[in-house]
Design a protein around this motif. Structure first.
Motif, short mmCIF file in Angstrom:
data_model
loop_
_atom_site.label_atom_id
_atom_site.label_comp_id
_atom_site.label_asym_id
_atom_site.label_seq_id
_atom_site.Cartn_x
_atom_site.Cartn_y
_atom_site.Cartn_z
N ASP A 1 0.67 -1.29 -0.08
CA ASP A 1 -0.61 -0.01 -0.53
C ASP A 1 0.92 1.43 -0.42
N SER A 2 2.13 0.79 0.42
CA SER A 2 2.69 2.34 0.50
C SER A 2 3.17 2.80 -0.71
N VAL A 3 3.37 2.13 -1.23
CA VAL A 3 3.76 2.16 -2.73
C VAL A 3 2.99 2.40 -4.52
N LYS A 4 2.11 2.05 -3.79
CA LYS A 4 0.56 2.19 -4.89
C LYS A 4 1.03 3.12 -5.78
N GLY A 5 0.98 3.74 -6.87
CA GLY A 5 1.15 5.00 -7.75
C GLY A 5 2.33 5.53 -8.03
#
Length: 123
Positions: free
Chosen positions: A61-65
């Motif tokens: 989640d911390s790196v999505k996008g």
């Protein structure tokens, strides 16, 4: 034996980009899932991104996008494009490959790790 060789780590300022590469070699029959993990001192190694042979991806989640993962099946290579880097992305990044090897006519499972490459995000 399957060897994974990583490259592309280094020091970058917040907001910058880096691209990691990991090339697998050895007695490979097929690599199914390839991925990148990150480890910081005092914490367990965690999955950053993974990609299946067919191209299905998953991300922390911390790196999505911000991060993208891709692979070249013909070259047994996986890439991690890291954009908009943050100080909390700092760590040692390890490549992992899971699949099937072929040794002396026998199929054996592969679960190999690279040696790790340091990524430091700091001003």
């Amino acid at each position: 034996q399957v060897q994974l060789v990583e490259s592309g780590g280094g020091l970058v300022q917040p907001g910058g980009s880096l691209r990691l590469s990991c090339a697998a070699s050895g007695s490979i029959f097929s690599l199914n899932v390839m991925g990148w993990y990150r480890q910081v001192p005092g914490k367990e190694r965690e999955l950053v991104a993974g990609i299946s042979r067919g191209g299905t991806t998953n991300f922390a989640d911390s790196v999505k996008g911000r991060f993208t993962i891709s692979r070249d099946n013909a070259k047994n290579t996986v890439y991690l494009q890291m954009n908009s880097l943050k100080p909390e992305d700092t760590g040692v990044y390890y490549c992992n490959a899971k699949g099937v090897g072929l040794y002396s006519g026998r199929y054996v499972p592969i679960d190999s790790w690279g040696q790790g490459t340091q990524v430091t995000v700091s001003s």
